[in-house]
Each structure stands twice: as structure tokens, then as C-alpha cells.
Design a protein around this motif. Structure first.
Motif, mmCIF file in Angstrom:
data_model
loop_
_atom_site.group_PDB
_atom_site.id
_atom_site.type_symbol
_atom_site.label_atom_id
_atom_site.label_comp_id
_atom_site.label_asym_id
_atom_site.label_seq_id
_atom_site.Cartn_x
_atom_site.Cartn_y
_atom_site.Cartn_z
ATOM 1 N N GLN A 313 0.599 -1.233 -0.050
ATOM 2 C CA GLN A 313 -0.075 -0.420 -0.184
ATOM 3 C C GLN A 313 0.960 1.065 0.368
ATOM 4 N N LEU A 314 2.270 1.418 0.979
ATOM 5 C CA LEU A 314 2.999 2.121 1.167
ATOM 6 C C LEU A 314 3.141 2.661 -0.340
ATOM 7 N N ASP A 316 2.684 1.884 -3.736
ATOM 8 C CA ASP A 316 1.962 2.467 -4.262
ATOM 9 C C ASP A 316 1.157 3.476 -3.816
ATOM 10 N N ARG A 317 1.091 4.492 -3.095
ATOM 11 C CA ARG A 317 0.948 5.706 -2.381
ATOM 12 C C ARG A 317 2.184 6.334 -3.336
ATOM 13 N N ILE A 318 3.700 6.540 -2.869
ATOM 14 C CA ILE A 318 4.265 6.800 -3.035
ATOM 15 C C ILE A 318 4.566 7.177 -4.410
ATOM 16 N N ARG A 319 4.723 5.891 -5.281
ATOM 17 C CA ARG A 319 4.115 5.796 -7.220
ATOM 18 C C ARG A 319 3.090 6.824 -8.008
ATOM 19 N N GLY A 320 2.604 6.892 -6.707
ATOM 20 C CA GLY A 320 0.920 7.315 -7.508
ATOM 21 C C GLY A 320 0.839 7.358 -8.682
ATOM 22 N N PRO A 321 -0.068 8.064 -9.690
ATOM 23 C CA PRO A 321 -0.572 7.834 -11.204
ATOM 24 C C PRO A 321 0.727 9.022 -11.723
ATOM 25 N N ARG A 322 1.399 8.135 -11.790
ATOM 26 C CA ARG A 322 3.063 8.655 -12.244
ATOM 27 C C ARG A 322 2.306 9.194 -13.461
ATOM 28 N N ALA A 323 2.001 8.111 -14.503
ATOM 29 C CA ALA A 323 1.925 8.296 -16.006
ATOM 30 C C ALA A 323 0.748 9.232 -16.619
ATOM 31 N N ASP A 324 -0.627 9.270 -15.160
ATOM 32 C CA ASP A 324 -1.397 9.772 -15.568
ATOM 33 C C ASP A 324 -1.368 11.810 -15.256
ATOM 34 N N ALA A 325 -0.572 11.796 -14.326
ATOM 35 C CA ALA A 325 -0.390 12.865 -13.689
ATOM 36 C C ALA A 325 1.073 13.378 -14.601
ATOM 37 N N ARG A 326 1.833 13.221 -15.248
ATOM 38 C CA ARG A 326 3.093 13.472 -16.298
ATOM 39 C C ARG A 326 2.302 14.042 -17.572
ATOM 40 N N SER A 327 1.526 13.476 -18.259
ATOM 41 C CA SER A 327 0.686 13.131 -19.278
ATOM 42 C C SER A 327 -0.459 15.203 -19.099
ATOM 43 N N ALA A 463 -7.857 6.324 5.047
ATOM 44 C CA ALA A 463 -8.112 4.592 4.417
ATOM 45 C C ALA A 463 -7.809 3.802 5.491
ATOM 46 N N ASP A 464 -7.732 3.965 7.084
ATOM 47 C CA ASP A 464 -7.236 3.145 8.134
ATOM 48 C C ASP A 464 -6.210 2.540 7.832
ATOM 49 N N GLU A 465 -5.189 3.337 6.966
ATOM 50 C CA GLU A 465 -3.804 2.301 6.792
ATOM 51 C C GLU A 465 -2.977 2.632 7.920
ATOM 52 N N ASP A 466 -1.742 1.642 8.406
ATOM 53 C CA ASP A 466 -1.242 1.825 9.465
ATOM 54 C C ASP A 466 0.191 3.106 8.733
ATOM 55 N N THR A 467 0.025 4.561 8.967
ATOM 56 C CA THR A 467 0.885 5.498 9.151
ATOM 57 C C THR A 467 2.488 5.632 9.572
#
Length: 502
Positions: A313-314, A316-327, A463-467
Motif C-alpha cells: 500500500q505504501l 502504491d501511494r509513493i508511486r502514485g498515478p505517475r503516467a497520468d499525472a505527467r501526461s 483509509a485506516d492504514e498504518d501510518t
């Protein structure tokens, strides 16, 4: 994107009584091959005010021969050499291919491209071959007729082109000797288009000073350099070439900084409004760049995290929507580079160079004025560094160090502008400032990364994830910032040995 290649050629005119040149015994040439005559029909496009011709750029749609299509020719710094960009003919005779249009938007600035002349050319040619039959150069004798969209009479002339194919530049010199001996001379026209347009071609764009003797000369030389850089990187940004966005952004920052460094020599009533627009342009260019830098830094910290904390989960959050954001960022950038606000800024920069807003202090001797300007910016930096070091760690110091970083950048650019006048002392000072700026930049990147980590942690919490892993990432960045702060006094001591000292 269009196909790109380099073209190296020279053009000649036959004088009275010119004879057929002797091509025997040329270096590396084993034989001469005659080619069949060719017929070319080319329509040249430009803005109504001939913005491309003024910059020695030609854009044509040509039929006939073995390279029919759209051809864009761009000048280079190398004598006799141009960059050619090709695109297929397509269906529309007046629809410039988007790839070629993007190459010249920095000059056309939204104005329509219209036919300005039609050139019909009957070409007789031969090729110079080496012992293996490889073409080294081509010699073309052209019989050209120019036809105009208005009522002007057609214009006809003859010329001879020598184009380098696989040979070395010295072959051009050898062929020129033979042509000169036969009664030919270099053409007075750099291209067929300029020959056809004649006195309709606008004057050359303003050039930088030939010599630097005054403070105004020093300022203008640097301004010209940065305006040229913006124009050069614009098409590279549109082609999405690596580092082009960053370099164009740096040029805008250098230019804006120079307005302030030379505020005594330049009328700030003129330069300040342009500086505001340059700030806007830098922000536009930074949207994509800053996102990429932050994404890379987050990925680096994530890779350093304890594997037990590096959850899917961490990651995925770090990577984020890279391709969409760059486009999305790129689309926004290109959209704004096609808007009137950007084109108006380019027009204002041209007007600034054409009529520099110099004040009386611009007439002072260059060395004295430039040295003072560099030292003023250095003193400004010294105040910012002292203010930041006097503060305890925390938000206040972070903001103060960010101001110091901006001051270091301005001082560095001032030293850059001083190099033509002050030489090695200015370069050494620039290098020390660059090292300090890099250190302060590392600190600011850490500040921005910590803010991004906090935003990710807030999202994970909702999202109730471990922070806890985010806290570990934040601490890693805090330690990196602390290391910079600990190293800063020594780094500043190295930089503050005295501006322009050895």
C-alpha cells in the motif's frame, strides 16, 4: 516528429565569362557521376511579416525529385550547415504538418503561415564519388524562377550548389578553389528564398554588443544569451526532449535575475513587468519538473525504508498515478505555450532587445560596474544566510533557508554574467556559489518531500492504514535536512572567502 538531418552546402554565382570548373584530381574523389536532370516545384510559407525569413529559416512544400515533402531548414552555429526537418507531403497543400509547426511556433507566435513565393527549379547535377562509388558531394546547377502571390513579375536566376554528402569539409574547400578558378563566387544570398524575397526580408533581429566596454554592454550580452536560450529550448520542449523543460526554465530564471542584478543599469519600470511574466513562465515550466523531482525523491526514500515497513500500500501511494499525472502536466504546459500570454512575452523580449531600456549608469566602465553588481548580490546572500543560521531548527529556518537558496541562485547568475568581463575570478566565484546552491537545494527538496509525505500519511490515515512507515520516511528526510543545516556554516565559509577572490 519530423525526420531530422544536417545539411552542409555552399552556394555560388557565376561571374561574367565563367567556365566549366575542372573537377579532376579532387582529394578522395575517384570519379564523377552525372545524374538525370530534375524538376522541383516548391511553395515557401512564412508569416505575413516574414518572421521566419528574418531569422534565416525556410519552410517549404516541394514536389519533384527524390525527397518530395515538407522541408524546414533551421540555421546552426556551424558555417554552411543547417538542420533540416522533413515531413510527408500529406493531403493539404497549405496545412503545415504539426511537427514542423511546433518547431517554429516560438517565432510565428500564432500568426498564420501563408505562401510567400513559389520557386520552380530545373536542376542539372553530378556527384563526386570515392573509389567504392560512395557519394562524397553533389554539385547542382540550378535554373530558378520565382513566382509571387501578388502582381509582381517573376524573377529568374542561376546558381550552383555544392552539398556535402559523405565527404569531409575540406572537400568543399577544394571544390570552391576549382569554382573560383573557373569564375564563380560565393552567392550574396544565403538561400533561394532570400534571393527571391530580396529587399522584402526584414532586418536581422537585434544582436548582442560586439564588445563589452560598458555596464550596459555586459547586461545586454547576458540578456541576449538567455533570450536565445528560451527560443532554442522552446521547440525542444515541444518535442519532449530530455531536460529541455528544465533548461528553458533556468533561462527564464537567469533572465529575470539579471533584471534585478542590473537594476541600476536597466529601467525597472520596463523590466519589472516583464520579470513578472518570466516568473509566470517559470512556474508553468515547473509544474512538470517539480512533480518529477518529488516523485524521484519519494521513490529513493521508499527504497531506503526497512523492508518490513515497505508495504504494498505504501509503495502504491509513493508511486502514485505517475503516467497520468505527467501526461496531464505536459498537456497543460503545451497548452500554455500556445497561448497569447506566452507569445506576448516573447514579443516583449524582442522589443526589449531592440530598444534596450538603459539608464545613465549603463555607460559606466564594465569592469567596475559588474564587480559592484556581483558584490551587491553577494552581500544580499550573506544577509540571508546569517538570518537563517540565527534561527532554531523548524519552519522559520526552513523558510529562511529557502530565501537563502534563491539569493544564492541570483548571486550565481550574477557571477555567470560577469565571466566575459572578469574572467577566472568570476568563474571561481560562480563555482563556489553553485556548490552552496546545491546544498541549499537539497534542503528545500527535503522540505517539499516532507510536506508530500505528510499528505500521503493523511490519505493513509483516512483509509485506516498504518501510518507508522510514513513517520519513518518523514524522519529520514528530517535527518537529511539536519545534515545540510550542520554542513551549512562550513560551506558558507568556503563561499564567503570574498566574492571574486582567488
Amino acid at each position: 516528429m519530423g525526420k531530422r538531418l544536417r545539411e552542409t552546402e555552399r552556394t555560388y554565382e557565376a561571374g561574367d565569362g565563367a567556365a566549366e570548373p575542372d573537377l579532376s584530381g579532387l582529394p578522395a574523389v575517384a570519379s564523377v557521376r552525372l545524374l538525370n536532370p530534375a524538376e522541383f516545384d516548391a511553395v515557401y510559407f512564412d508569416t505575413p511579416d516574414l518572421a521566419l525569413a528574418a531569422r534565416r529559416i525556410t519552410l517549404r512544400r516541394r514536389t519533384g525529385g527524390d525527397d518530395a515533402g515538407w522541408h524546414l531548414k533551421l540555421p546552426t552555429a556551424q558555417a554552411d550547415t543547417r538542420t533540416e526537418v522533413h515531413a510527408p507531403l500529406g493531403r493539404g497543400r497549405r496545412t503545415v504538418p504539426p511537427a514542423l509547426l511546433a518547431e517554429v511556433l516560438v517565432y510565428t507566435r500564432g500568426r498564420p503561415l501563408v505562401p510567400v513565393v513559389r520557386l520552380r527549379n530545373h536542376r542539372e547535377r553530378c556527384q563526386l564519388l570515392d573509389a567504392d562509388g560512395t557519394p562524397l558531394a553533389e554539385i547542382a546547377h540550378d535554373h530558378v524562377t520565382a513566382e509571387y502571390p501578388d502582381e509582381r513579375d517573376p524573377l529568374s536566376w542561376t546558381e550552383t550548389e555544392v552539398e556535402l554528402l559523405g565527404g569531409k569539409p575540406k572537400l568543399l574547400d577544394a571544390v570552391e578553389e576549382r569554382l573560383t578558378a573557373a569564375g564563380y563566387r560565393r552567392s550574396a544570398h544565403p538561400s533561394k528564398l532570400l534571393h527571391a524575397l530580396g529587399d522584402r526580408v526584414p532586418p536581422d533581429p537585434p544582436a548582442p554588443p560586439d564588445t563589452i566596454s560598458t555596464a550596459g554592454d555586459a547586461a545586454l550580452t547576458y540578456l541576449h544569451e538567455q533570450v536565445r536560450a528560451i527560443a532554442a529550448y522552446d521547440p525542444a520542449v515541444r518535442r519532449d526532449e530530455p531536460d529541455a523543460v528544465h533548461q528553458m526554465r533556468v533561462a527564464t530564471r537567469r533572465l529575470r535575475s539579471a533584471f534585478k542584478t542590473y537594476g541600476r543599469e536597466l529601467d525597472r519600470a520596463v523590466t519589472d513587468p516583464i520579470g513578472d511574466e518570466l516568473k509566470w513562465l517559470a512556474e508553468v515550466l515547473g509544474l512538470e519538473r517539480d512533480r518529477e523531482v518529488l516523485a524521484e525523491r519519494l521513490a529513493e526514500r521508499g527504497a531506503e525504508l526497512d523492508p518490513d515497513l515497505r508495504t504494498e500500500q505504501l509503495c502504491d501511494r509513493i508511486r502514485g498515478p505517475r503516467a497520468d499525472a505527467r501526461s496531464s502536466a505536459r498537456r497543460q504546459l503545451l497548452r500554455q505555450l500556445c497561448e497569447e500570454r506566452y507569445f506576448d512575452l516573447l514579443d516583449r523580449l524582442d522589443a526589449l532587445l531592440a530598444a534596450p531600456p538603459l539608464r545613465d549608469p549603463a555607460q559606466r566602465p564594465a569592469e567596475e560596474a559588474v564587480r559592484r553588481a556581483v558584490r551587491r548580490d553577494h552581500r544580499r546572500l550573506a544577509r540571508r544566510v546569517a538570518e537563517s543560521l540565527a534561527l532554531p531548527p523548524g519552519t522559520g529556518r526552513d523558510l529562511a533557508l529557502h530565501d537563502a537558496r534563491k539569493a544564492a541562485k541570483r548571486a550565481r547568475y550574477a557571477a555567470e554574467s560577469a565571466r566575459p568581463v572578469l574572467g577566472k575570478p568570476a568563474e571561481r566565484h560562480r563555482a563556489r556559489l553553485a556548490a552552496l546552491q546545491k546544498l541549499l537545494g537539497e534542503h528545500q527538496d527535503s522540505v517539499m518531500c516532507r510536506a508530500a509525505i505528510r499528505r500521503l500519511a493523511d490519505t493513509a490515515r483516512r483509509a485506516d492504514e498504518d501510518t507508522f512507515p510514513y513517520g519513518a520516511l518523514h524522519q529520514m528526510e528530517r535527518e537529511r535536512a539536519g545534515a545540510v543545516e550542520a554542513a551549512l556554516p562550513k560551506a558558507w565559509g568556503e563561499t564567503d572567502r570574498g566574492p571574486l577572490a582567488g
